[in-house]
Design a protein around this motif. Structure first.
Motif, PDB file in Angstrom:
ATOM      1  N   ARG A 123       2.817  -0.250   1.556  1.00 10.65           N
ATOM      2  CA  ARG A 123       3.922   0.711   1.710  1.00 10.65           C
ATOM      3  C   ARG A 123       4.696   0.854   0.400  1.00 10.65           C
ATOM      4  O   ARG A 123       5.135   1.957   0.044  1.00 10.65           O
ATOM      5  CB  ARG A 123       4.846   0.272   2.843  1.00 10.65           C
ATOM      6  CG  ARG A 123       4.207   0.341   4.233  1.00 10.65           C
ATOM      7  CD  ARG A 123       5.257   0.278   5.333  1.00 10.65           C
ATOM      8  NE  ARG A 123       6.046  -0.941   5.258  1.00 10.65           N
ATOM      9  CZ  ARG A 123       5.742  -2.092   5.857  1.00 10.65           C
ATOM     10  NH1 ARG A 123       4.624  -2.169   6.563  1.00 10.65           N
ATOM     11  NH2 ARG A 123       6.523  -3.146   5.753  1.00 10.65           N
ATOM     12  N   GLU A 124       4.856  -0.237  -0.318  1.00 10.24           N
ATOM     13  CA  GLU A 124       5.522  -0.167  -1.616  1.00 10.24           C
ATOM     14  C   GLU A 124       4.737   0.724  -2.583  1.00 10.24           C
ATOM     15  O   GLU A 124       5.323   1.524  -3.329  1.00 10.24           O
ATOM     16  CB  GLU A 124       5.656  -1.574  -2.214  1.00 10.24           C
ATOM     17  CG  GLU A 124       6.662  -2.455  -1.504  1.00 10.24           C
ATOM     18  CD  GLU A 124       6.741  -3.844  -2.143  1.00 10.24           C
ATOM     19  OE1 GLU A 124       6.067  -4.058  -3.170  1.00 10.24           O
ATOM     20  OE2 GLU A 124       7.468  -4.706  -1.601  1.00 10.24           O
ATOM     21  N   GLN A 125       3.403   0.583  -2.569  1.00  9.80           N
ATOM     22  CA  GLN A 125       2.578   1.392  -3.458  1.00  9.80           C
ATOM     23  C   GLN A 125       2.615   2.873  -3.069  1.00  9.80           C
ATOM     24  O   GLN A 125       2.599   3.759  -3.933  1.00  9.80           O
ATOM     25  CB  GLN A 125       1.133   0.879  -3.434  1.00  9.80           C
ATOM     26  CG  GLN A 125       0.952  -0.521  -3.979  1.00  9.80           C
ATOM     27  CD  GLN A 125       1.458  -0.651  -5.400  1.00  9.80           C
ATOM     28  OE1 GLN A 125       1.102   0.149  -6.267  1.00  9.80           O
ATOM     29  NE2 GLN A 125       2.293  -1.641  -5.650  1.00  9.80           N
ATOM     30  N   LEU A 126       2.699   3.139  -1.776  1.00 14.31           N
ATOM     31  CA  LEU A 126       2.751   4.519  -1.324  1.00 14.31           C
ATOM     32  C   LEU A 126       4.016   5.212  -1.815  1.00 14.31           C
ATOM     33  O   LEU A 126       3.994   6.386  -2.211  1.00 14.31           O
ATOM     34  CB  LEU A 126       2.684   4.580   0.207  1.00 14.31           C
ATOM     35  CG  LEU A 126       1.318   4.261   0.831  1.00 14.31           C
ATOM     36  CD1 LEU A 126       1.410   4.251   2.356  1.00 14.31           C
ATOM     37  CD2 LEU A 126       0.268   5.269   0.373  1.00 14.31           C
ATOM     38  N   VAL A 127       5.135   4.494  -1.784  1.00 12.97           N
ATOM     39  CA  VAL A 127       6.387   5.054  -2.278  1.00 12.97           C
ATOM     40  C   VAL A 127       6.247   5.441  -3.741  1.00 12.97           C
ATOM     41  O   VAL A 127       6.694   6.519  -4.172  1.00 12.97           O
ATOM     42  CB  VAL A 127       7.551   4.055  -2.088  1.00 12.97           C
ATOM     43  CG1 VAL A 127       8.809   4.554  -2.793  1.00 12.97           C
ATOM     44  CG2 VAL A 127       7.828   3.829  -0.611  1.00 12.97           C
ATOM     45  N   LEU A 128       5.607   4.569  -4.530  1.00 14.40           N
ATOM     46  CA  LEU A 128       5.425   4.843  -5.956  1.00 14.40           C
ATOM     47  C   LEU A 128       4.442   5.997  -6.179  1.00 14.40           C
ATOM     48  O   LEU A 128       4.653   6.857  -7.049  1.00 14.40           O
ATOM     49  CB  LEU A 128       4.921   3.588  -6.667  1.00 14.40           C
ATOM     50  CG  LEU A 128       5.894   2.405  -6.714  1.00 14.40           C
ATOM     51  CD1 LEU A 128       5.212   1.176  -7.294  1.00 14.40           C
ATOM     52  CD2 LEU A 128       7.127   2.752  -7.526  1.00 14.40           C
ATOM     53  N   LEU A 129       3.364   6.017  -5.410  1.00 11.79           N
ATOM     54  CA  LEU A 129       2.338   7.052  -5.588  1.00 11.79           C
ATOM     55  C   LEU A 129       2.885   8.451  -5.314  1.00 11.79           C
ATOM     56  O   LEU A 129       2.526   9.414  -5.992  1.00 11.79           O
ATOM     57  CB  LEU A 129       1.149   6.773  -4.668  1.00 11.79           C
ATOM     58  CG  LEU A 129       0.165   5.688  -5.123  1.00 11.79           C
ATOM     59  CD1 LEU A 129      -0.857   5.402  -4.044  1.00 11.79           C
ATOM     60  CD2 LEU A 129      -0.536   6.102  -6.416  1.00 11.79           C
ATOM     61  N   LYS A 130       3.735   8.567  -4.313  1.00 16.25           N
ATOM     62  CA  LYS A 130       4.264   9.876  -3.948  1.00 16.25           C
ATOM     63  C   LYS A 130       5.132  10.484  -5.051  1.00 16.25           C
ATOM     64  O   LYS A 130       5.385  11.684  -5.053  1.00 16.25           O
ATOM     65  CB  LYS A 130       5.073   9.767  -2.660  1.00 16.25           C
ATOM     66  CG  LYS A 130       4.236   9.416  -1.437  1.00 16.25           C
ATOM     67  CD  LYS A 130       5.117   9.183  -0.217  1.00 16.25           C
ATOM     68  CE  LYS A 130       4.292   8.750   0.991  1.00 16.25           C
ATOM     69  NZ  LYS A 130       5.138   8.494   2.176  1.00 16.25           N
ATOM     70  N   LYS A 131       5.570   9.654  -5.999  1.00 17.14           N
ATOM     71  CA  LYS A 131       6.484  10.117  -7.041  1.00 17.14           C
ATOM     72  C   LYS A 131       5.776  10.463  -8.353  1.00 17.14           C
ATOM     73  O   LYS A 131       6.423  10.882  -9.304  1.00 17.14           O
ATOM     74  CB  LYS A 131       7.541   9.047  -7.320  1.00 17.14           C
ATOM     75  CG  LYS A 131       8.432   8.739  -6.131  1.00 17.14           C
ATOM     76  CD  LYS A 131       9.423   7.638  -6.483  1.00 17.14           C
ATOM     77  CE  LYS A 131      10.323   7.309  -5.300  1.00 17.14           C
ATOM     78  NZ  LYS A 131      11.285   6.214  -5.627  1.00 17.14           N
TER      79      LYS A 131
END
Length: 265
Positions: A40-48
């Motif tokens: 979930r942490e990586q998903l937050v970063l990827l979306k940006k």
């Protein structure tokens, strides 16, 4: 928070073990919970970032299951337009170095991948865990010492020199030294490390299993063809080989590589 190096130097073995090897005490649900949180942490970063939006497309996953259902499987080809050109502004985090592995014939010579500071921190913990597990007989036991001699049998350097391995190079004496090893062809480095180990002694071997097997096979092949005239100029080497030959004769076997004393190979 104390660094791993500080924990080791101060003899805080229980804390060192908990930091590096504590995962062995996790239950399956606890372990999977950590994996879910990290994703979930990586998903937050990827979306940006640009690369993340390219991979995710119109999908907006919030959970592991949504990620599995909405995001297609990828290959390096999906990342190549960004990574081959090392476009740092398209990544979720700015890397501190780039590493590479073999490429694809006819398309690109290497597959490049970014490495962040957090990745290096995690890698250092994993390496320390491997070293701890390799020589312990019980929990919280540390069987190596500061400035132990370590055979550097890692794969040829694929990073900027001087960055790897960070923690290990502060604790151990590498054979050959890191700065020399990273500027030497792999075969020559292995030869130099082997010769230095005969002279200086060896406490640890940091190498891929395939490399370790190759080193052992080479030792066996060359064990019966030792240049005694050259060794006469190196008393330490002569003494170590003589001791090994005596042991091999008593055991009725060929001369084999090994680590004496507090074995940690």
């Amino acid at each position: 928070m104390a660094t791993l190096s500080e924990l080791f130097r101060e003899g805080r073995n229980e804390e060192l073990w908990k930091r590096c090897c504590g995962f062995i005490d996790l239950s399956l649900p606890e372990f999977m919970g950590i994996q879910s949180r990290l994703l979930r942490e990586q998903l937050v970063l990827l979306k940006k970032c640009e690369l993340g939006r390219h991979i995710l497309g119109q999908a907006n996953p919030e959970t592991v299951n949504e990620f599995r259902e909405l995001v297609p499987l990828t290959t390096y080809a999906d990342y190549a337009p960004y990574l081959l050109k090392r476009k740092m502004d398209a990544l979720p985090k700015k890397p501190i170095l780039w590493q590479y592995t073999s490429g694809k014939y006819g398309e690109y010579a290497h597959r490049w991948a970014p490495v962040t500071s957090r990745q290096l921190e995690e890698i250092e913990s994993l390496i320390m865990a491997l070293v701890l597990f390799s020589g312990c007989k019980d929990r919280n036991e540390v069987s190596f010492n500061l400035n132990d001699n370590v055979f550097y049998g890692m794969a040829p350097p694929r990073m900027r020199p001087g960055r790897w391995p960070g923690l290990s190079r502060r604790l151990f004496n590498f054979l050959p030294p890191i700065h020399q090893a990273e500027e030497t062809l792999f075969e020559e480095r292995i030869k130099q490390g082997f010769e230095m180990a005969l002279t200086e002694g060896l406490d640890l071997c940091l190498a891929m299993s395939s490399v370790t097997v190759a080193i052992g096979n080479r030792f066996i092949r060359n064990g019966g063809h030792t240049n005694l005239k050259a060794l006469m100029k190196k008393p330490k080497v002569m003494a170590r080989l003589a001791q090994g030959m005596v042991k091999s004769k008593l055991a009725r076997r060929a001369l084999l590589p090994g680590i004496s004393g507090n074995s940690k190979a």
